[in-house]
Design a protein around this motif. Structure first.
Motif, PDB file in Angstrom:
ATOM      1  N   ARG A 106       0.841  -1.190   0.000  1.00 52.94           N
ATOM      2  CA  ARG A 106       0.000   0.000   0.000  1.00 52.94           C
ATOM      3  C   ARG A 106       0.877   1.241   0.000  1.00 52.94           C
ATOM      4  NH1 ARG A 106      -5.254  -0.658   1.298  1.00 52.94           N
ATOM      5  NH2 ARG A 106      -5.393   1.471   2.114  1.00 52.94           N
ATOM      6  N   HIS A 107       0.451   2.228  -0.767  1.00 54.84           N
ATOM      7  CA  HIS A 107       1.116   3.524  -0.765  1.00 54.84           C
ATOM      8  C   HIS A 107       0.085   4.546  -0.292  1.00 54.84           C
ATOM      9  CE1 HIS A 107       4.299   6.304  -1.813  1.00 54.84           C
ATOM     10  NE2 HIS A 107       3.400   7.096  -2.387  1.00 54.84           N
ATOM     11  N   ARG A 137      -3.826   3.879  -0.814  1.00 53.47           N
ATOM     12  CA  ARG A 137      -4.072   3.149  -2.053  1.00 53.47           C
ATOM     13  C   ARG A 137      -3.307   1.838  -2.076  1.00 53.47           C
ATOM     14  NH1 ARG A 137      -1.114   4.099  -7.212  1.00 53.47           N
ATOM     15  NH2 ARG A 137      -2.164   2.907  -8.832  1.00 53.47           N
ATOM     16  N   THR A 138      -4.010   0.747  -2.433  1.00 51.75           N
ATOM     17  CA  THR A 138      -3.361  -0.547  -2.609  1.00 51.75           C
ATOM     18  C   THR A 138      -2.771  -0.610  -4.015  1.00 51.75           C
ATOM     19  OG1 THR A 138      -4.889  -1.633  -1.075  1.00 51.75           O
ATOM     20  CG2 THR A 138      -3.685  -3.043  -2.614  1.00 51.75           C
ATOM     21  N   VAL A 139      -1.441  -0.653  -4.092  1.00 52.27           N
ATOM     22  CA  VAL A 139      -0.762  -0.634  -5.391  1.00 52.27           C
ATOM     23  C   VAL A 139      -0.537  -2.051  -5.901  1.00 52.27           C
ATOM     24  CG1 VAL A 139       1.244   0.227  -6.655  1.00 52.27           C
ATOM     25  CG2 VAL A 139       0.365   1.513  -4.703  1.00 52.27           C
ATOM     26  N   GLY A 176      -0.399   3.275 -14.024  1.00 56.63           N
ATOM     27  CA  GLY A 176      -0.924   3.173 -12.674  1.00 56.63           C
ATOM     28  C   GLY A 176      -1.264   1.763 -12.250  1.00 56.63           C
ATOM     29  N   GLY A 178       0.816  -0.590 -11.398  1.00 57.41           N
ATOM     30  CA  GLY A 178       1.736  -1.121 -10.398  1.00 57.41           C
ATOM     31  C   GLY A 178       2.983  -1.737 -10.979  1.00 57.41           C
ATOM     32  N   THR A 189       6.220  -0.167  -9.538  1.00 56.59           N
ATOM     33  CA  THR A 189       6.272  -0.549  -8.118  1.00 56.59           C
ATOM     34  C   THR A 189       6.767  -1.977  -7.972  1.00 56.59           C
ATOM     35  OG1 THR A 189       4.446   0.953  -7.628  1.00 56.59           O
ATOM     36  CG2 THR A 189       4.919  -0.755  -6.005  1.00 56.59           C
ATOM     37  N   GLY A 244      -2.826  -3.775  -9.693  1.00 54.19           N
ATOM     38  CA  GLY A 244      -1.952  -4.441  -8.746  1.00 54.19           C
ATOM     39  C   GLY A 244      -2.041  -5.958  -8.778  1.00 54.19           C
TER      40      GLY A 244
END
Length: 571
Positions: free
Chosen positions: A338-339, A342-344, A365, A367, A370, A539
């Motif tokens: 999570r960032h 928001r769950t990435v 966006g 992920g 990440t 994600g």
């Protein structure tokens, strides 16, 4: 203040700081005691035998000489300790920043840390060198003089002493009233700095829009807010300045009236009254300076607080017994991250066998980047495990993990130095032939040949003197020189012209050969070279498989491929 300073610096600096404070305190006491000798000097001069003043004058001269020596030594000690603290603070701050998670460095924090690490550290460490001695002198010397006054005449001494708690109360009240407005002023100053930078960076946009002669509203508003905050800070400090002046003047007037009353009553001689008035005058100067010094110390204390907040930020934990992986396969098992709110990454599992190439595709966006950052432990996952060669990255030392990974990112940052210095960052101990071979493999040698300075060409801050493709070739040469078994690529050709893209692709091929590779890509040419493709959205892994297999499946990846290939086909 001293306790916070030592907490920020660490206990290893406690000894020198305490010795310096003790020396400054002794110096201030000797200064106050030297003024005490003015009483017998004036008594003798105004008495029946003025010649009796000579021994006291000699004693006063000796006391002043001792004070001069002590003051010199305390000032030198303050400068030396301040310099040592400055060096230690930069070292400690640099070491700590290097251990913080990469995700901690968002755009706002980078600006704050840059200001704190430059002017902030200088201001905070300047307390020892420039402010501590006058502050101690302004506090201790008047108290010493008051003690002398009590010894000569307890009535006048107590009258002077009565002002001490009032002065202290005014200083405390001023500090509290200024603290809130000072914090607001600092915040407004930080915002104004950001707006100035934004205004400078936005010049191409403003000029393209024909707004070169207009004011930049956001910058104007920010500067007006800074002006208002600075005015509020000045006004909040004004009552303290006026209050301190009134208290000191009232104290001197009370001593004058009381001294005249005692002299007229025959309880004290005129010479003693004159001497005590001289002492009282010597108290007034440092007390009046205390407000200004206190304001500077409060500013330094604010910088110390900000430094303390940075140093209290928890770095990524290091294992007490680090483990070393025996292979270079990668795996994510039930990983969630999570960032903020928001769950990435959401319960994602993935494995990349050693020597294989994995392409990660998906919408913006989703992920993807990440995912690379978790593999490199830029962050720690909230759930699940990320492993290299079967070893959790949290069980490996940072040095061990970084030695096994080479990065090539879309946004390449080069340090302000020569091309060779930037390439050698990959492996500083590499010999001349290895550096040249890495450059040739990345086709960086083509760039170097056409530059007037060759290898000694300065790239400018951030590599600004090179084009995007040239910076990317330096980055690939750096990664090739490092010769790490794991390569992470993030959109390395998304913004290159065809000539540079072809050269960069050739360098990337050399870099990927025989290594475990995870690449985030939008260019289908890049994806087709992968052994396996995963399509990520929200994600999660929506689809995975070979390129042809996913196209036959006709799912999300196939639709993504059709959209990406459409411009090529129409061209």
């Amino acid at each position: 203040m001293i306790r916070m300073l030592l907490r920020v610096l660490g206990n290893e600096y406690a000894g020198p700081v305490r010795r310096t404070v003790a020396l400054m305190t002794v110096t201030a006491i000797v200064e106050g005691l030297s003024y005490a000798l003015l009483v017998p000097v004036l008594r003798a001069l105004f008495g029946s035998r003025p010649a009796d003043a000579w021994p006291w004058l000699a004693a006063f001269a000796a006391a002043v000489a001792v004070f001069g020596v002590l003051r010199y030594r305390s000032d030198v000690s303050g400068f030396r300790v301040g310099t040592t603290l400055l060096r230690g603070m930069y070292r400690r701050l640099g070491d700590h920043l290097a251990r913080l998670p990469i995700g901690w460095y968002d755009s706002g924090r980078v600006g704050q840390v840059s200001v704190t690490a430059s002017s902030g550290v200088l201001e905070a460490m300047g307390v020892i060198a420039h402010l501590l001695s006058p502050f101690i002198s302004a506090c201790v010397t008047p108290l010493t003089i008051v003690g002398v006054m009590v010894a000569f005449n307890w009535q006048l001494g107590l009258a002077a002493l009565a002002a001490a708690p009032i002065v202290a109360a005014v200083q405390v009240w001023t500090g509290r009233s200024v603290a809130a407005t000072d914090a607001q002023r600092h915040e407004r100053g930080h915002q104004a700095t950001g707006r100035v930078i934004e205004y400078l960076q936005a010049q191409p946009v403003l000029r393209a829009g024909g707004r070169t002669t207009e004011r930049f509203g956001l910058l104007d508003d920010s500067l007006r807010e800074l002006q208002r905050a600075s005015r509020r800070t000045t006004l909040s400090a004004l009552p303290g300045v006026v209050g301190s002046t009134l208290v000191v003047q009232a104290m001197f007037t009370a001593i004058l009236v009381l001294g005249a009353y005692l002299a007229l009553g025959g309880n004290i001689g005129v010479a003693e009254v004159l001497a005590i008035l001289v002492l009282a005058a010597r108290c007034a100067d440092p007390l009046l300076a205390l407000t200004d010094i206190g304001g500077k110390i409060r500013g330094a204390r604010g910088e110390l607080s900000r430094l303390d907040a940075v140093l209290r930020t928890e770095p990524l934990p290091e294992p007490s017994r680090p483990r070393r992986p025996r292979s270079h396969d990668l795996a994510l098992e039930a990983v969630s991250f999570r960032h903020g709110d928001r769950t990435v990454i959401d319960d994602l599992s993935l494995s990349i066998p050693e020597g294989q190439r994995l392409a990660v595709v998906g919408p913006s966006g989703a992920g993807k980047s990440t995912l690379l950052q978790l593999l490199a432990r830029f962050y720690d996952v909230d759930a699940g495990t990320v492993s290299v060669g079967g070893v959790d990255v949290r069980a490996m030392s940072s040095e061990e993990l970084m030695a096994r990974i080479a990065f090539v990112f879309q946004d390449v940052y080069l340090f302000d130095g020569t091309i060779e210095e930037n390439v050698r960052l990959g492996r500083p101990d590499a010999d001349h032939a290895e550096v040249r071979a890495a450059a040739a493999a990345a086709r960086l040698d083509e760039v170097i040949e056409r530059l007037p300075g060759g290898w000694d060409t300065n790239v400018g801050e951030g590599g600004a003197l090179l084009s995007g493709g040239e910076r990317q070739r330096v980055s690939i040469a750096r990664a090739l020189l490092k010769d790490a078994p794991i390569v992470l690529l993030d959109e390395v050709t998304s913004a290159l012209d065809p000539v540079n893209e072809q050269a960069v692709h050739a360098g990337i091929e050399r870099l990927m050969a025989g290594r475990t590779v995870v690449m985030v890509a939008h260019r289908m040419r890049t994806v087709q070279r992968a052994d396996r493709v995963v399509f990520v959205d929200g994600g999660r892994i929506v689809e995975q498989g070979g390129h042809e297999e996913l196209l036959r499946h006709g799912g999300r990846y196939a639709a993504f491929w059709d959209i990406a290939a459409a411009p090529v086909a129409s061209a």
